[in-house]
Design a protein around this motif. Structure first.
Motif, PDB file in Angstrom:
ATOM      1  N   LEU A  43      -3.492   1.576  -1.510  1.00 54.22           N
ATOM      2  CA  LEU A  43      -2.439   1.663  -2.569  1.00 54.22           C
ATOM      3  C   LEU A  43      -2.986   2.410  -3.837  1.00 54.22           C
ATOM      4  O   LEU A  43      -2.175   2.663  -4.823  1.00 54.22           O
ATOM      5  CB  LEU A  43      -1.510   0.383  -2.850  1.00 54.22           C
ATOM      6  CG  LEU A  43      -1.032  -0.378  -1.557  1.00 54.22           C
ATOM      7  CD1 LEU A  43      -0.429  -1.698  -2.088  1.00 54.22           C
ATOM      8  CD2 LEU A  43       0.317   0.639  -1.347  1.00 54.22           C
ATOM      9  N   GLU A  44      -4.184   2.725  -3.950  1.00 53.48           N
ATOM     10  CA  GLU A  44      -4.704   3.255  -4.926  1.00 53.48           C
ATOM     11  C   GLU A  44      -4.025   4.316  -5.586  1.00 53.48           C
ATOM     12  O   GLU A  44      -3.987   4.453  -6.755  1.00 53.48           O
ATOM     13  CB  GLU A  44      -6.422   3.221  -4.910  1.00 53.48           C
ATOM     14  CG  GLU A  44      -6.864   2.058  -4.758  1.00 53.48           C
ATOM     15  CD  GLU A  44      -8.554   2.141  -4.855  1.00 53.48           C
ATOM     16  OE1 GLU A  44      -9.042   3.392  -4.926  1.00 53.48           O
ATOM     17  OE2 GLU A  44      -9.226   1.156  -4.814  1.00 53.48           O
ATOM     18  N   GLN A  45      -4.014   5.429  -4.669  1.00 50.06           N
ATOM     19  CA  GLN A  45      -3.215   6.553  -5.018  1.00 50.06           C
ATOM     20  C   GLN A  45      -1.945   6.406  -5.571  1.00 50.06           C
ATOM     21  O   GLN A  45      -1.611   7.230  -6.662  1.00 50.06           O
ATOM     22  CB  GLN A  45      -3.319   7.759  -3.843  1.00 50.06           C
ATOM     23  CG  GLN A  45      -2.833   8.985  -4.398  1.00 50.06           C
ATOM     24  CD  GLN A  45      -3.810   9.729  -5.311  1.00 50.06           C
ATOM     25  OE1 GLN A  45      -5.094   9.479  -5.174  1.00 50.06           O
ATOM     26  NE2 GLN A  45      -3.242  10.224  -6.454  1.00 50.06           N
ATOM     27  N   ALA A  46      -1.078   5.625  -4.934  1.00 43.89           N
ATOM     28  CA  ALA A  46       0.240   5.291  -5.362  1.00 43.89           C
ATOM     29  C   ALA A  46       0.236   4.606  -6.857  1.00 43.89           C
ATOM     30  O   ALA A  46       1.147   4.998  -7.638  1.00 43.89           O
ATOM     31  CB  ALA A  46       0.911   4.528  -4.370  1.00 43.89           C
ATOM     32  N   ALA A  47      -0.829   3.698  -6.740  1.00 50.55           N
ATOM     33  CA  ALA A  47      -0.900   3.069  -8.359  1.00 50.55           C
ATOM     34  C   ALA A  47      -1.332   4.259  -9.275  1.00 50.55           C
ATOM     35  O   ALA A  47      -0.748   4.333 -10.388  1.00 50.55           O
ATOM     36  CB  ALA A  47      -1.695   1.966  -8.135  1.00 50.55           C
ATOM     37  N   ARG A  48      -2.301   5.173  -8.819  1.00 49.69           N
ATOM     38  CA  ARG A  48      -2.539   5.880 -10.061  1.00 49.69           C
ATOM     39  C   ARG A  48      -1.265   7.075 -10.312  1.00 49.69           C
ATOM     40  O   ARG A  48      -1.355   7.328 -11.577  1.00 49.69           O
ATOM     41  CB  ARG A  48      -3.778   7.131  -9.341  1.00 49.69           C
ATOM     42  CG  ARG A  48      -5.069   6.263  -9.535  1.00 49.69           C
ATOM     43  CD  ARG A  48      -6.000   7.766  -9.327  1.00 49.69           C
ATOM     44  NE  ARG A  48      -7.466   6.667  -8.880  1.00 49.69           N
ATOM     45  CZ  ARG A  48      -7.845   6.541  -7.887  1.00 49.69           C
ATOM     46  NH1 ARG A  48      -7.235   6.759  -6.516  1.00 49.69           N
ATOM     47  NH2 ARG A  48      -9.032   5.931  -7.758  1.00 49.69           N
ATOM     48  N   THR A  49      -0.585   7.507  -9.181  1.00 51.71           N
ATOM     49  CA  THR A  49       0.546   8.176  -9.436  1.00 51.71           C
ATOM     50  C   THR A  49       1.432   7.366 -10.382  1.00 51.71           C
ATOM     51  O   THR A  49       2.245   7.972 -11.520  1.00 51.71           O
ATOM     52  CB  THR A  49       1.186   8.700  -8.397  1.00 51.71           C
ATOM     53  OG1 THR A  49       0.423   9.254  -7.298  1.00 51.71           O
ATOM     54  CG2 THR A  49       2.416   9.450  -8.571  1.00 51.71           C
ATOM     55  N   ALA A  50       1.606   6.040 -10.318  1.00 48.08           N
ATOM     56  CA  ALA A  50       2.507   5.371 -11.052  1.00 48.08           C
ATOM     57  C   ALA A  50       2.026   5.113 -12.564  1.00 48.08           C
ATOM     58  O   ALA A  50       2.850   5.644 -13.397  1.00 48.08           O
ATOM     59  CB  ALA A  50       2.615   4.006 -10.462  1.00 48.08           C
ATOM     60  N   ALA A  51       0.910   4.878 -12.620  1.00 45.55           N
ATOM     61  CA  ALA A  51       0.333   5.063 -14.087  1.00 45.55           C
ATOM     62  C   ALA A  51       0.397   6.397 -14.857  1.00 45.55           C
ATOM     63  O   ALA A  51       0.832   6.253 -15.864  1.00 45.55           O
ATOM     64  CB  ALA A  51      -1.160   4.510 -13.905  1.00 45.55           C
ATOM     65  N   THR A  52       0.319   7.341 -14.073  1.00 44.55           N
ATOM     66  CA  THR A  52       0.359   8.680 -14.749  1.00 44.55           C
ATOM     67  C   THR A  52       1.722   9.169 -15.135  1.00 44.55           C
ATOM     68  O   THR A  52       2.030  10.055 -15.987  1.00 44.55           O
ATOM     69  CB  THR A  52      -0.360   9.872 -14.090  1.00 44.55           C
ATOM     70  OG1 THR A  52      -0.004  10.006 -12.834  1.00 44.55           O
ATOM     71  CG2 THR A  52      -2.076   9.567 -14.155  1.00 44.55           C
ATOM     72  N   SER A  53       2.497   8.567 -14.285  1.00 45.53           N
ATOM     73  CA  SER A  53       4.044   8.761 -14.501  1.00 45.53           C
ATOM     74  C   SER A  53       4.574   7.971 -15.356  1.00 45.53           C
ATOM     75  O   SER A  53       6.084   8.159 -15.904  1.00 45.53           O
ATOM     76  CB  SER A  53       4.646   8.836 -13.130  1.00 45.53           C
ATOM     77  OG  SER A  53       4.022   9.327 -12.315  1.00 45.53           O
ATOM     78  N   CYS A  54       4.040   6.730 -15.793  1.00 46.28           N
ATOM     79  CA  CYS A  54       4.903   5.921 -16.573  1.00 46.28           C
ATOM     80  C   CYS A  54       5.139   6.961 -18.153  1.00 46.28           C
ATOM     81  O   CYS A  54       3.978   7.065 -18.893  1.00 46.28           O
ATOM     82  CB  CYS A  54       4.140   4.618 -17.169  1.00 46.28           C
ATOM     83  SG  CYS A  54       4.860   3.719 -18.326  1.00 46.28           S
ATOM     84  N   PRO A  55       6.266   7.038 -18.679  1.00 43.47           N
ATOM     85  CA  PRO A  55       6.580   7.772 -19.920  1.00 43.47           C
ATOM     86  C   PRO A  55       5.946   6.847 -21.106  1.00 43.47           C
ATOM     87  O   PRO A  55       5.414   7.683 -22.047  1.00 43.47           O
ATOM     88  CB  PRO A  55       7.953   7.824 -20.022  1.00 43.47           C
ATOM     89  CG  PRO A  55       8.500   7.334 -18.523  1.00 43.47           C
ATOM     90  CD  PRO A  55       7.580   6.725 -17.971  1.00 43.47           C
ATOM     91  N   GLU A  56       5.598   5.706 -21.086  1.00 42.89           N
ATOM     92  CA  GLU A  56       5.092   4.653 -22.199  1.00 42.89           C
ATOM     93  C   GLU A  56       3.722   4.721 -21.832  1.00 42.89           C
ATOM     94  O   GLU A  56       2.881   4.081 -22.773  1.00 42.89           O
ATOM     95  CB  GLU A  56       5.552   3.772 -22.471  1.00 42.89           C
ATOM     96  CG  GLU A  56       7.479   3.763 -22.264  1.00 42.89           C
ATOM     97  CD  GLU A  56       7.764   4.599 -23.442  1.00 42.89           C
ATOM     98  OE1 GLU A  56       7.156   4.435 -24.625  1.00 42.89           O
ATOM     99  OE2 GLU A  56       9.032   4.802 -23.536  1.00 42.89           O
ATOM    100  N   ARG A  57       2.997   5.393 -20.983  1.00 43.35           N
ATOM    101  CA  ARG A  57       1.465   4.928 -20.802  1.00 43.35           C
ATOM    102  C   ARG A  57       1.071   3.371 -20.682  1.00 43.35           C
ATOM    103  O   ARG A  57       0.274   3.198 -21.524  1.00 43.35           O
ATOM    104  CB  ARG A  57       0.630   5.743 -21.910  1.00 43.35           C
ATOM    105  CG  ARG A  57       0.895   7.310 -21.465  1.00 43.35           C
ATOM    106  CD  ARG A  57       0.266   7.633 -20.215  1.00 43.35           C
ATOM    107  NE  ARG A  57       0.223   9.242 -20.028  1.00 43.35           N
ATOM    108  CZ  ARG A  57       1.010   9.766 -19.350  1.00 43.35           C
ATOM    109  NH1 ARG A  57       2.076   9.379 -18.722  1.00 43.35           N
ATOM    110  NH2 ARG A  57       0.709  10.951 -19.188  1.00 43.35           N
TER     111      ARG A  57
END
Ligand code: F3S
Length: 62
Positions: A43-57
Motif C-alpha cells: 500500500l506504500e504507493q497508494a499512501a504516497r499518492t494520498a499524501a501528495t494529493s492532500c490539499p492541506e499537506r
C-alpha cells in the motif's frame, strides 16, 4: 513506512480516504485518521499518492 495525519492541518477533504481507504479512515466528524500507522509495502504507493494529493499537506510519510 509509517504515516501520520496532522489533525491541526486536516480539513476533511477526504482525498486520502478515497485514494487509500485501507490506510486512511475518516472519523465521524469527517477528519482523517491513520487506521494503519505502519503502511504495508503493497500500500506504500497508494499512501504516497494520498499524501501528495492532500490539499492541506496534512499527511506525513516517514
Ligand atoms: Fe484531511 Fe487531507 Fe485527508 S485534509 S481528510 S488528510 S485529504
Amino acid at each position: 513506512m509509517n504515516v501520520t495525519v496532522d489533525e491541526d492541518r486536516c480539513r476533511g477533504h477526504g482525498v486520502c480516504s478515497a485514494l487509500c481507504p485501507e490506510v486512511f479512515d475518516l472519523s465521524d466528524d469527517g477528519y482523517a485518521t491513520a487506521q494503519q500507522p505502519e503502511v504495508p509495502q503493497r500500500l506504500e504507493q497508494a499512501a504516497r499518492t494520498a499524501a501528495t494529493s492532500c490539499p492541506e499537506r496534512a499527511i506525513t510519510l516517514h
